[in-house]
Design an enzyme around this catalytic site. Structure first.
Site, PDB file in Angstrom:
ATOM      1  CB  SER A  25      -0.874   0.027   1.260  1.00  0.00           C
ATOM      2  OG  SER A  25      -0.057   0.034   2.412  1.00  0.00           O
ATOM      3  CE1 TYR A  58      -4.105  -1.336   0.792  1.00  0.00           C
ATOM      4  CE2 TYR A  58      -3.224  -2.618  -1.041  1.00  0.00           C
ATOM      5  CZ  TYR A  58      -3.417  -2.440   0.319  1.00  0.00           C
ATOM      6  OH  TYR A  58      -2.921  -3.364   1.204  1.00  0.00           O
TER       7      TYR A  58
END
EC number: 4.1.1.11
Length: 126
Positions: A25, A58
């Site tokens: 991430s 993300y």
């Protein structure tokens, strides 16, 4: 017609951490997420201004006011602490929606604190 337009960007943020063994991430200071409207777990594109790398991952929330920009997991292989990056998110919309849509553009200082915001990019001169 369905268009994909720039929804938000964090311009020239400084990478503060690179955690290869953390779940993949990018951790972003919560104040920056709020200012841009980027949601936790939303897909974002990372453009490393320092080395030219471009990839997607993300977003996850880091502590508000911390200045944290941490690339995690496999994404950590593409950056180094101190690199300047652009974080961008895109949104799909109709042509009618696109006519009035304005992105959230957040510009940060060397400590990833917000220096100013805008909703348009100046015209590039020759």
């Amino acid at each position: 017609m369905h268009l994909s337009l720039l929804k938000a960007k964090i311009h020239r943020a400084t990478v503060t951490h690179s955690e290869l063994n953390y779940e993949g991430s990018i951790a972003i200071d919560g104040l920056l997420l709020e200012a841009t409207g980027i949601r936790e777990f939303e897909q974002v594109h990372i453009w490393d201004v320092t080395n030219g790398a471009r990839f997607s991952t993300y977003a996850i929330r880091a502590e508000e006011g911390s200045g944290i920009i941490s690339l995690n997991g496999g994404a950590a292989r593409h950056v180094q602490v101190g690199d300047l990056i652009i974080v961008a998110a895109f949104a799909g919309m109709s042509e009618d929606e696109a006519k009035t849509f304005k992105p959230n553009l957040v510009y940060v200082d060397a400590h990833n604190a917000i220096s100013h915001t805008n909703h348009s990019i100046p015209t590039q001169a020759a």
